[in-house]
Each structure stands twice: as C-alpha cells, then as structure tokens.
Design an enzyme around this catalytic site. Structure first.
Site, mmCIF file in Angstrom:
data_model
loop_
_atom_site.group_PDB
_atom_site.id
_atom_site.type_symbol
_atom_site.label_atom_id
_atom_site.label_comp_id
_atom_site.label_asym_id
_atom_site.label_seq_id
_atom_site.Cartn_x
_atom_site.Cartn_y
_atom_site.Cartn_z
ATOM 1 N N SER A 1 0.834 -1.195 0.000
ATOM 2 C CA SER A 1 0.000 0.000 0.000
ATOM 3 C C SER A 1 0.866 1.241 0.000
ATOM 4 C CB SER A 1 -0.908 0.005 1.225
ATOM 5 O OG SER A 1 -0.175 0.392 2.366
ATOM 6 N N LYS A 2 0.216 2.366 -0.121
ATOM 7 C CA LYS A 2 0.918 3.642 -0.246
ATOM 8 C C LYS A 2 1.949 3.897 0.844
ATOM 9 C CE LYS A 2 -2.625 6.135 -2.736
ATOM 10 N NZ LYS A 2 -3.735 7.055 -2.620
ATOM 11 N N ARG A 3 1.715 3.308 1.996
ATOM 12 C CA ARG A 3 2.620 3.554 3.098
ATOM 13 C C ARG A 3 4.042 3.053 2.835
ATOM 14 N NH1 ARG A 3 0.967 0.512 7.399
ATOM 15 N NH2 ARG A 3 -0.842 0.050 6.127
ATOM 16 N N HIS A 4 4.148 1.983 2.028
ATOM 17 C CA HIS A 4 5.461 1.350 1.879
ATOM 18 C C HIS A 4 6.221 1.761 0.621
ATOM 19 C CE1 HIS A 4 3.326 -1.267 4.639
ATOM 20 N NE2 HIS A 4 2.448 -1.474 3.694
#
Length: 479
Positions: free
Chosen positions: A249-252
């Site tokens: 996801s965008k976090r990584h």
RNA sequence: GUCCCCAUCGUCUAGCCGGCCCAGGACACGGCCCUUUCAAGGCUGUAACACGGGUUCGAAUCCCGUUGGGGACGCCA
C-alpha cells in the site's frame, strides 16, 4: 486457435503496480505465443467506476508499452461486443435467465439488511465464525413484487478441481462453497458471473491473474460447468507484498504506476523489475522488452509471494538507464525533456542534449536526477551551491581560474585529451595539484561539487562558455 | 472459525525429474583498487536450504508432520 489473453482492470483509481504486473504477464505470454491480448474494463460497480480511471489506466498501460489488440479505443471483432462490462448488461441478463431456467441459480429475496443483521448476530456470539448464507430462498416461490438477487445453487458434495499453470492441481471441497450472489438487486452482475461469461464469450484461452483470485476460481469453474462450457486454463501469480510482508500500500512504496513515471523511472526498467519478481530466466537480471517476450514462459514462475524492494527496483531501473542498448540516446533525450521543463529550463536542441547525456548517464538513477545533473548546462548562469563554493572556491583559487582561462584561450583542438594535457602541464608548472585547480573549476563551471568529468564538461559547454564561466569565478565569491 | 496455498542469504532469485551444492547470481551492507568530484567499474568479505521425522548408499531437491507466513470466505473486483 491462437491464445487469447486478457487483462481486466476495474476502473476505480490508478493502475496499481501489482495490476501492471498482472497485465505484463498476460501481455508477455500473448506476445510470446503470437496470440492476442485483450483489455476489458470491469466497470459493473457503478459506484466506484469512473471514466477518469479508465483513462488513467489506459495512459499508464501505454506508458509501460503494454499494448492491447482488442479493447477500449481499438475495438475488436463485432461478435465480441463491447469491452466495457457496463455495456453488456443484456448479455448477462440472458445468461442469468438461462441459469435460473436450468435450475443452477435462483432468486433470493433476503435483503441485505437481514443478512447483515444475521452476520452481526453471529459475530456477537462467536467473533471468529464466518457467516454462511443458509440457502433460505433455494426453494422459495417467486415473489413477483419483491426485489431480489440471483444466487448460484452450489453443489454441497464432491469437489471442484482445476489445474493451475503455476500452482498445479487445486482441489476445493464443494461444502466450502456457499450460494454466492451472481446478480445484485440493481440488476448488475457481480465479478464471478460477468468475468466467467465474458471470458467464455471472448474466447479467452488462459486467465492470468493474482493469487488472491485463486479462491474464486472454483466458483467460476462451477459456473462454466453450469453453462455447459469448457473452462479456460488458469495461471495465478504469487503476490507482490510490501517490504514488511503486508499487502502493498501507499505507506510502503509507490503503488501507482503514474508515480514511477513522475519520479523519472524508465518504463522498461519498471517492467523488468516486476517481471523478475516471480519469474526468472537463470541468473539473468536485466532484459530488454523484446528479450522478455522471447524468454518468458510458465516453467519458471514462482509460487511464493515476495516483498517489494525499493533498492533493487531502483537498481534495475538504473541499469536500463546506463545501457545504451536498452535506452538509446535519442530515447534518453526524449524522456529527460519533461524533467528539464519541470525545472524551468528552456528546451535545448537535440544536439546539445545528446552531447551532454553521456556524461550523466552512469550517475543519474532516474530521468529526474538526470535533469538535475544536466541543469547547469542549460542555464546562462549556473546555480551555485553555497556549500560547494565555500569549501572549494576561495579568492586565490578563483584568481587562478582566470589565469587558467587565458592559457586555454588558444587551445586547439578543444577536446578532453587536449584540455587535460594543457591543464596538467599548467598545474605542474606552478607546483599545484590538479585537484586544487580542478575542484574550484568544477564549481565555477557547474556550480556544484559533483559533476561529470571536468574536461568532458568543458567540451560539452564549448570554449566560449567554459572561458566565460572560468573568468566569472571571482564574482562568485561574496564580498 | 472453515477452505486453499506457500516456505533457499536482510531482499529478488538459481538449483528443485536426488549426487556436479559444506548451495550460485543480483540488490543491499563492509573492505580494497581505480580516481580532479560524484558516480560508474574491477576485486573481495559477511550472509540462506524454517524445524522434526522418514525414504535412500546419498536430500535444498521425494513423502509425512510441526511451526511460520499469505490468501479467500461481500449485493468489491
């Protein structure tokens, strides 16, 4: 029949890097086999789908160089109809009727509210339990005035098997299957129904998709059988997880293909990384697009999930940028231009640009970095990094650069070898170390402490600009 | 909870139809070399067959179990 492969995204956002990988494996096999690659838009969920998303996905595919033989904007044979599922409602309706007629499906009048309530009650009693539709409406009479969904009458005995091209035989007991919904209250078909009908009607021979779809393959196989059709082949791909092993996801990392474009990565490098993720060809790491098409096959597709690695990704992409056979000079120039424009630089001529690129090729890891490295060439007055100036360009050094410029004035020819010979000689005559002159000169010429080799910079800059920048050195020092 | 699937260096992987593997490559990390800068490049080091049982003369490779991980179980796709 020639293989027909497909990629069927749902247009509810940008093209995800994982989606790009699915598209790539399909495309690679279609191209390798001389088959056809079909793009189908799965927009049956009116709430989430948008035309903007369709456009974004198409653009991203084009940027990656994954072209489709049939689908949006290119059309296809009449018999296949629309490649937008939202325009195929009549087809789904007709087939649904058929299923109800043959007793393979039935109308269910249970409302979503009732079912949600049952789900919650079960959850309250046993948090770990999973609600299974009890088949309430299986034998219920038709209720002409009530809204309904259509459910598949799943067999309760035996098992449903299929052979996956990657995972091998997969067996699922039918008792694990519930009467899944085929058509929603609003008349729109759900994924399993629509995909099955379309894959069959569009003569898809092999369905390649993420491993997260393994679970609904048995449901689809059941549907094929209910229709009396032969299922296509299936190939499921292991998943690309975040560095932590979670869903990406965008976090990584950047998950949108667009972000990779914006960050300046070469599309072939992106492709190279995502295909090597789950597939290999011996020890080879770097492939051109053509080589990928030629070498791709199912024998070496892995079964286990992997974790996305930003560093490795960046390195693979960099490798594409470094090698002229993978990124010809003209392509490099074309691709770096938008990033030059982003920095507010006027477009240099092709000649100027292609002369400067070899110097940055092996140090710029993205086109964006390249634009940054190239920046000083295309400004009348380079931007000077204050730290570089303070450290390397004192008054004494600046004065020397003026002197040096005078001796370079008459130099012929103006090439790197001659410049270096001249400069070395000049330093030697004064008992100076080359670097004591070279470093200040670098700051005067490029404004930076790091740059392509100094004499190459001088050649690309040309005599006039080189001398002018050298003479201007003392003015760079603040009073 | 039920069902399905997976398991080699930190990461991507080679090898997996058994001996050529006290496990090879790449990234990352460390060292050395090259060098006017930053890179690139060359050489080099650390580092893995999850565990336990089998089968076999011999297992990373085959079988079983354990553990760990993932996925699915929607009127999303």
């Amino acid at each position: 029949m020639k293989p027909r492969l497909r990629f069927a995204p749902s247009p509810s956002g940008y093209l995800h890097i994982g989606g790009a990988r699915t598209a790539l494996f399909n495309w690679l096999w279609a191209r390798n086999q001389g088959g056809l690659f079909v793009l189908r838009v799965e927009d049956t969920d009116q709430e989430r789908s948008s035309l903007d998303s369709v456009k974004a996905i198409l653009d991203a595919m084009r940027w990656l160089g994954i072209d489709w033989d049939e689908g949006p904007e290119v059309g296809g044979p009449e018999k296949y109809g629309s490649y937008f599922q939202s325009e195929r409602k009549a087809v789904y309706r007709e087939h649904t009727e058929r299923l109800i007629g043959t007793g393979h499906a039935y109308r269910c009048y249970c409302t979503k509210e009732e079912l949600d309530r049952a789900r919650e009650e079960l959850k309250a009693r046993n948090p770990k339990a999973q609600f299974v539709y009890p088949g309430t409406c299986r034998y219920r009479k038709d209720q002409p005035d009530l809204p309904f969904v259509v459910r598949f009458k799943s067999p309760q005995e035996g098992s449903t098997d299929f052979v996956d091209k990657v995972f091998g035989p997969i067996t699922t007991p039918n008792k694990a299957q519930q009467d899944f919904v085929l058509v929603r209250t609003d008349g729109y078909p759900l994924y399993n129904l629509a995909a099955t009908i379309d894959d069959h009607l569009m003569d898809i021979t092999l369905v390649v998709r993420g491993r997260d779809h393994i679970g609904n393959t048995p449901q689809q196989v059941l549907l094929y059988r209910a229709f009396g059709w032969e299922p296509p082949e299936f190939a499921h791909l292991p998943m690309m997880l975040s560095p932590k092993g979670e869903k990406l996801s965008k976090r990584h990392a950047s998950v949108s293909v667009d972000e990779y474009r914006e960050r300046g990565y070469p599309p072939a490098g992106v492709l190279n990384y995502i295909v090597r993720f789950g597939w290999s060809s011996g020890d080879q790491e770097i492939f051109s697009r053509d080589e990928l098409v030629q070498k791709f096959g199912w024998d070496h597709v892995n079964k286990s999930d992997g974790k996305f690695d930003e560093k490795k990704f960046a390195d693979v992409a960099f490798e594409h940028l470094k090698r002229p056979e993978l990124t010809p000079l003209a392509d490099y120039a074309k691709n770096v231009r938008p990033f030059l424009a982003e920095r507010g630089l006027a477009s240099p001529s092709d000649a100027e640009l292609t002369a400067a690129i070899p110097g940055v090729r092996e140090r710029a890891r993205t086109y964006k970095d390249a634009a940054s490295d190239l920046d000083f060439y295309f400004r009348d007055v380079p931007e000077v990094d204050p730290k570089a100036r303070e450290k390397l360009l004192g008054p004494e050094a600046a004065a020397r650069l003026v002197e040096l410029s005078a001796t370079l004035e008459g130099l012929e020819p103006w090439d790197a070898a001659a410049l270096e010979a001249q400069a070395r000689q000049w330093c030697e005559a004064r008992g100076l170390a080359v670097k004591d002159v070279a470093q200040p000169a670098r700051v005067a010429l490029t404004g930076r402490s790091a740059s392509p080799p100094l004499f190459e910079v001088m050649v690309v800059l040309g005599k006039a600009r080189t001398l002018a920048r050298l003479k201007r050195a003392p003015s760079l020092i603040p009073a």
